[in-house]
Design an enzyme around this catalytic site. Structure first.
Site, PDB file in Angstrom:
ATOM      1  N   THR A 136      78.527  49.416 -40.478  1.00  0.00           N
ATOM      2  CA  THR A 136      77.650  48.542 -41.252  1.00  0.00           C
ATOM      3  C   THR A 136      78.408  48.038 -42.475  1.00  0.00           C
ATOM      4  O   THR A 136      78.949  48.840 -43.235  1.00  0.00           O
ATOM      5  CB  THR A 136      76.393  49.320 -41.713  1.00  0.00           C
ATOM      6  OG1 THR A 136      75.741  49.852 -40.556  1.00  0.00           O
ATOM      7  CG2 THR A 136      75.437  48.412 -42.466  1.00  0.00           C
ATOM      8  N   VAL A 171      72.177  53.503 -34.284  1.00  0.00           N
ATOM      9  CA  VAL A 171      71.928  54.838 -33.714  1.00  0.00           C
ATOM     10  C   VAL A 171      71.269  55.734 -34.750  1.00  0.00           C
ATOM     11  O   VAL A 171      71.415  55.520 -35.956  1.00  0.00           O
ATOM     12  CB  VAL A 171      73.233  55.505 -33.232  1.00  0.00           C
ATOM     13  CG1 VAL A 171      73.820  54.751 -32.061  1.00  0.00           C
ATOM     14  CG2 VAL A 171      74.242  55.638 -34.364  1.00  0.00           C
ATOM     15  N   LYS A 222      71.889  43.552 -39.721  1.00  0.00           N
ATOM     16  CA  LYS A 222      71.971  45.017 -39.828  1.00  0.00           C
ATOM     17  C   LYS A 222      71.543  45.508 -41.209  1.00  0.00           C
ATOM     18  O   LYS A 222      70.728  46.424 -41.353  1.00  0.00           O
ATOM     19  CB  LYS A 222      73.391  45.498 -39.532  1.00  0.00           C
ATOM     20  CG  LYS A 222      73.620  46.960 -39.806  1.00  0.00           C
ATOM     21  CD  LYS A 222      72.819  47.875 -38.898  1.00  0.00           C
ATOM     22  CE  LYS A 222      72.958  49.316 -39.357  1.00  0.00           C
ATOM     23  NZ  LYS A 222      72.193  50.243 -38.516  1.00  0.00           N
ATOM     24  N   CYS A 276      71.873  55.865 -43.959  1.00  0.00           N
ATOM     25  CA  CYS A 276      71.700  54.419 -43.714  1.00  0.00           C
ATOM     26  C   CYS A 276      70.802  53.772 -44.770  1.00  0.00           C
ATOM     27  O   CYS A 276      71.193  52.846 -45.470  1.00  0.00           O
ATOM     28  CB  CYS A 276      71.029  54.189 -42.361  1.00  0.00           C
ATOM     29  SG  CYS A 276      71.858  54.918 -40.994  1.00  0.00           S
ATOM     30  N   TYR A 339      67.300  65.685 -44.685  1.00  0.00           N
ATOM     31  CA  TYR A 339      66.727  64.426 -45.181  1.00  0.00           C
ATOM     32  C   TYR A 339      65.632  63.929 -44.258  1.00  0.00           C
ATOM     33  O   TYR A 339      64.857  63.022 -44.619  1.00  0.00           O
ATOM     34  CB  TYR A 339      67.821  63.362 -45.363  1.00  0.00           C
ATOM     35  CG  TYR A 339      68.171  62.566 -44.122  1.00  0.00           C
ATOM     36  CD1 TYR A 339      69.231  62.947 -43.312  1.00  0.00           C
ATOM     37  CD2 TYR A 339      67.451  61.431 -43.760  1.00  0.00           C
ATOM     38  CE1 TYR A 339      69.562  62.229 -42.166  1.00  0.00           C
ATOM     39  CE2 TYR A 339      67.768  60.706 -42.617  1.00  0.00           C
ATOM     40  CZ  TYR A 339      68.829  61.111 -41.827  1.00  0.00           C
ATOM     41  OH  TYR A 339      69.150  60.412 -40.694  1.00  0.00           O
ATOM     42  N   ARG A 347      72.382  64.744 -45.497  1.00  0.00           N
ATOM     43  CA  ARG A 347      73.053  63.700 -46.297  1.00  0.00           C
ATOM     44  C   ARG A 347      72.055  62.945 -47.175  1.00  0.00           C
ATOM     45  O   ARG A 347      71.020  62.497 -46.706  1.00  0.00           O
ATOM     46  CB  ARG A 347      73.787  62.717 -45.372  1.00  0.00           C
ATOM     47  CG  ARG A 347      75.110  63.268 -44.855  1.00  0.00           C
ATOM     48  CD  ARG A 347      75.761  62.319 -43.890  1.00  0.00           C
ATOM     49  NE  ARG A 347      75.055  62.299 -42.608  1.00  0.00           N
ATOM     50  CZ  ARG A 347      75.554  61.670 -41.534  1.00  0.00           C
ATOM     51  NH1 ARG A 347      76.687  61.013 -41.637  1.00  0.00           N
ATOM     52  NH2 ARG A 347      74.904  61.699 -40.387  1.00  0.00           N
ATOM     53  N   ARG A 419      54.898  65.733 -48.035  1.00  0.00           N
ATOM     54  CA  ARG A 419      54.938  64.965 -46.779  1.00  0.00           C
ATOM     55  C   ARG A 419      53.601  65.023 -46.029  1.00  0.00           C
ATOM     56  O   ARG A 419      53.525  64.621 -44.876  1.00  0.00           O
ATOM     57  CB  ARG A 419      56.032  65.527 -45.851  1.00  0.00           C
ATOM     58  CG  ARG A 419      57.445  65.391 -46.401  1.00  0.00           C
ATOM     59  CD  ARG A 419      57.968  63.969 -46.402  1.00  0.00           C
ATOM     60  NE  ARG A 419      59.309  63.917 -47.009  1.00  0.00           N
ATOM     61  CZ  ARG A 419      59.990  62.813 -47.267  1.00  0.00           C
ATOM     62  NH1 ARG A 419      59.456  61.649 -46.995  1.00  0.00           N
ATOM     63  NH2 ARG A 419      61.174  62.850 -47.831  1.00  0.00           N
TER      64      ARG A 419
HETATM   65  N1  SAJ Z   1      60.972  57.898 -44.624  1.00  0.00           N
HETATM   66  C1  SAJ Z   1      59.813  57.796 -45.400  1.00  0.00           C
HETATM   67  N2  SAJ Z   1      58.786  57.041 -44.928  1.00  0.00           N
HETATM   68  C2  SAJ Z   1      58.849  56.395 -43.725  1.00  0.00           C
HETATM   69  C3  SAJ Z   1      60.039  56.516 -42.965  1.00  0.00           C
HETATM   70  C4  SAJ Z   1      61.081  57.269 -43.419  1.00  0.00           C
HETATM   71  O1  SAJ Z   1      59.715  58.375 -46.489  1.00  0.00           O
HETATM   72  O2  SAJ Z   1      57.886  55.733 -43.341  1.00  0.00           O
HETATM   73  C5  SAJ Z   1      62.111  58.658 -45.154  1.00  0.00           C
HETATM   74  C6  SAJ Z   1      62.531  59.809 -44.264  1.00  0.00           C
HETATM   75  O3  SAJ Z   1      61.884  60.993 -44.650  1.00  0.00           O
HETATM   76  C7  SAJ Z   1      64.037  59.891 -44.554  1.00  0.00           C
HETATM   77  C8  SAJ Z   1      64.433  58.451 -44.838  1.00  0.00           C
HETATM   78  O4  SAJ Z   1      63.223  57.776 -45.183  1.00  0.00           O
HETATM   79  O5  SAJ Z   1      64.289  60.667 -45.703  1.00  0.00           O
HETATM   80  C9  SAJ Z   1      65.103  57.739 -43.663  1.00  0.00           C
HETATM   81  O6  SAJ Z   1      64.298  57.945 -42.542  1.00  0.00           O
HETATM   82  P1  SAJ Z   1      64.478  57.021 -41.196  1.00  0.00           P
HETATM   83  O7  SAJ Z   1      63.318  57.351 -40.321  1.00  0.00           O
HETATM   84  O8  SAJ Z   1      64.716  55.622 -41.559  1.00  0.00           O
HETATM   85  O9  SAJ Z   1      65.736  57.671 -40.458  1.00  0.00           O
HETATM   86  P2  SAJ Z   1      67.273  57.281 -40.551  1.00  0.00           P
HETATM   87  O10 SAJ Z   1      67.802  57.388 -41.916  1.00  0.00           O
HETATM   88  O11 SAJ Z   1      67.944  58.058 -39.476  1.00  0.00           O
HETATM   89  O12 SAJ Z   1      67.285  55.728 -40.182  1.00  0.00           O
HETATM   90  C10 SAJ Z   1      67.748  55.325 -38.943  1.00  0.00           C
HETATM   91  C11 SAJ Z   1      68.131  53.887 -39.109  1.00  0.00           C
HETATM   92  N3  SAJ Z   1      68.877  53.515 -37.935  1.00  0.00           N
HETATM   93  C12 SAJ Z   1      70.052  52.856 -38.119  1.00  0.00           C
HETATM   94  O13 SAJ Z   1      70.488  52.544 -39.199  1.00  0.00           O
HETATM   95  C13 SAJ Z   1      70.792  52.544 -36.883  1.00  0.00           C
HETATM   96  C14 SAJ Z   1      66.915  53.000 -39.227  1.00  0.00           C
HETATM   97  O14 SAJ Z   1      67.322  51.626 -39.071  1.00  0.00           O
HETATM   98  C15 SAJ Z   1      65.895  53.299 -38.177  1.00  0.00           C
HETATM   99  O15 SAJ Z   1      64.749  52.499 -38.414  1.00  0.00           O
HETATM  100  C16 SAJ Z   1      65.511  54.762 -38.262  1.00  0.00           C
HETATM  101  O16 SAJ Z   1      66.707  55.518 -37.986  1.00  0.00           O
HETATM  102  C17 SAJ Z   1      64.457  55.115 -37.213  1.00  0.00           C
HETATM  103  O17 SAJ Z   1      63.601  54.225 -36.943  1.00  0.00           O
HETATM  104  O18 SAJ Z   1      64.465  56.255 -36.772  1.00  0.00           O
END
Ligand code: SAJ
Length: 440
Positions: A136, A171, A222, A276, A339, A347, A419
């Site tokens: 990214t 991913v 992205k 991310c 996280y 992370r 949460r």
């Molecule tokens: N979180 C909230 N509220 C929400 C969603 C997430 O507080 O409604 C918090 C989570 O607890 C966490 C952080 O945000 O601390 C990130 O959560 P995430 O669900 O976005 O998970 P990530 O960080 O693994 O994000 C990835 C990203 N994927 C890529 O960059 C390829 C994101 O684009 C995806 O949307 C996300 O996964 C997904 O949908 O699982």
């Protein structure tokens, strides 16, 4: 090799591939192209990881369904081999780059890894090779950073001596192989012909939409998709703060708002972590840093989300004061350090911000997390004589906690649920003094 010849060799799976950076993105990518029948060379900086991978053992932490078996299979079939030696790249037709692209403390992109790869690759790369950045990157990076650097290090002109594109990965930890196969990909080429050739490559492993476009669009999509998510989460968090102020329940509000057409309010919570979401909005913002473009929403959303762990600390301080306890002299049990729920990835964990803050106040902190080795243990025993318990991560297993046993262990039956793992009635019936985030 001309682009047409390259495309034909890709279609016949005779093109020889390389993946530089065998982390949580590069390794599954290399395995999937090898599984599809390509000869893939993986290039990795760390010789211990190279040895592990060539022995068929994945260095990736956490549970990645199918990856261990796939790695063993493609190593055994010799379709995939890893090396630390860039000189082995001389016969590679397509080179994918999957290295980290973090931001520094001023939210400026740190491209040291990407720069090093491009400088080392240039002299070794064959004429007519296609280089695809999957990391990214801030919009404009392909044109202003990657292409000039590779031209200089290879001594060749783009679209003649080499072809260049950007196909950002999408991913998530825990679903790496499934995501690579099943999620649509934006395929940004320096020229339309390059984009089409890239699509011909990804068609061998991606069973979803491939959207050919130019590099700036791929970079914008992205970073925007993750900035979008960050802003949506910040909105939910701000509504949570309002509900606390006016005596509302953000969880009920969110449920009813989302029954209105075209509303998709995200989940409020104790903060936003990971590799991310906290970073990609800054990459998007950085692209207009030198331009006269006034962006306020993206930085403001980052500030809201970064403030949530400290909001939890405020709830702790005021709640303890109401039961006659001073935060700085209290013992606090923190439930969850990862996280993300049901993950061992810590992370940019919001819990780390809370724990550091509590230590600075002088409070004693006990951390529990069933997924992180150093924080595993008996939750009830760890709660012994604590003045409060804070739920920071929505691990599914936390919902099965014996609330009466937990309460009996606590010196003060005080809980902050960051949460909403528990329903108010559960906590009230078990005799807790509690505050659920967003619940006034
Ligand atoms: N979180 C909230 N509220 C929400 C969603 C997430 O507080 O409604 C918090 C989570 O607890 C966490 C952080 O945000 O601390 C990130 O959560 P995430 O669900 O976005 O998970 P990530 O960080 O693994 O994000 C990835 C990203 N994927 C890529 O960059 C390829 C994101 O684009 C995806 O949307 C996300 O996964 C997904 O949908 O699982």
């Amino acid at each position: 090799m001309t682009l047409r010849e390259l495309r034909e060799s890709i279609e016949r799976k005779q093109a020889r591939l390389a993946v530089i950076g065998l982390g949580y993105v590069g390794l599954p990518v290399a395995c999937q192209f090898a599984q599809a029948g390509f000869n893939v060379l993986g290039v990795e900086l760390r010789s211990d990881r190279v040895a592990q991978i060539n022995a068929g053992r994945s260095p990736i932490e956490g549970d990645e369904p199918g990856l261990d078996e796939l790695l063993k299979q493609v190593i055994a079939s010799r379709k995939f081999q890893a090396t630390i030696d860039y000189q082995e790249l001389g016969d590679r037709d397509v080179i994918l780059i999957d290295v980290e692209t973090p931001v520094d403390e001023h939210n400026v992109p740190l491209y040291d890894a990407l720069r090093a790869v491009l400088l080392d690759l240039g002299p070794e790369m064959k004429t007519g090779a296609m280089v695809i950045i999957e990391s990214t990157i801030a919009p404009g990076t392909m044109n202003k950073f990657v292409q000039p650097l590779l031209s200089k290090s290879s001594g060749r002109a783009p679209n003649q001596g080499f072809y260049l594109g950007n196909c950002p990965e999408r991913v998530m930890p825990g679903k790496l192989l499934a995501n690579l196969r099943g999620i649509n990909r934006v395929v940004g080429g320096m020229t339309p012909e390059t984009a089409e050739t890239m699509a011909a490559l990804y068609r061998h492993v991606v069973h979803a939409d491939l959207d050919p476009t130019d590099c700036i669009t791929a970079e914008l999509v992205k970073t925007t998709e993750n900035a979008y998510r960050d802003v949506q989460i910040a909105f939910a968090n701000e509504v949570a703060l309002i509900c606390e102020g006016v005596g509302g329940d953000v969880w009920k509000v969110r449920e009813l708002v989302n029954k209105s057409p075209y509303r998709h309010m995200h989940l409020p919570g104790a903060g936003v972590g990971g590799h991310c979401i906290p970073k990609d909005p800054w990459l998007l913002a950085y692209s207009v840093k030198e331009k006269d473009v006034d962006i306020r929403l993206i930085p403001a959303a980052r500030a809201v989300n970064d403030s949530m762990p400290l909001h939890i600390a405020d709830l702790l301080r005021t709640g303890l004061a109401q039961v006659g306890c001073d935060l700085s002299e209290s013992s606090i049990l923190v439930m969850g350090f990862a996280y993300l729920a049901n993950s061992d990835d810590a992370r940019n964990s919001p819990s780390a911000i809370l724990v550091d803050y509590l230590h600075q106040t002088g409070a004693k902190v006990v951390v529990h997390d069933p997924y992180i080795t150093q924080y595993q243990g008996n939750l009830i025993r760890m709660a012994q004589d604590c003045d409060a318990v804070v739920v920071m991560v929505g691990h599914t297993i936390y919902g099965q906690t014996d609330l009466l046993a937990l309460k009996a262990a606590l010196k003060t039956p005080f809980m902050i649920d960051g949460r909403r793992v528990f329903k108010p009635a559960q906590l009230a019936n078990a005799g807790y003094i509690y505050q659920i985030i967003g619940h006034g």
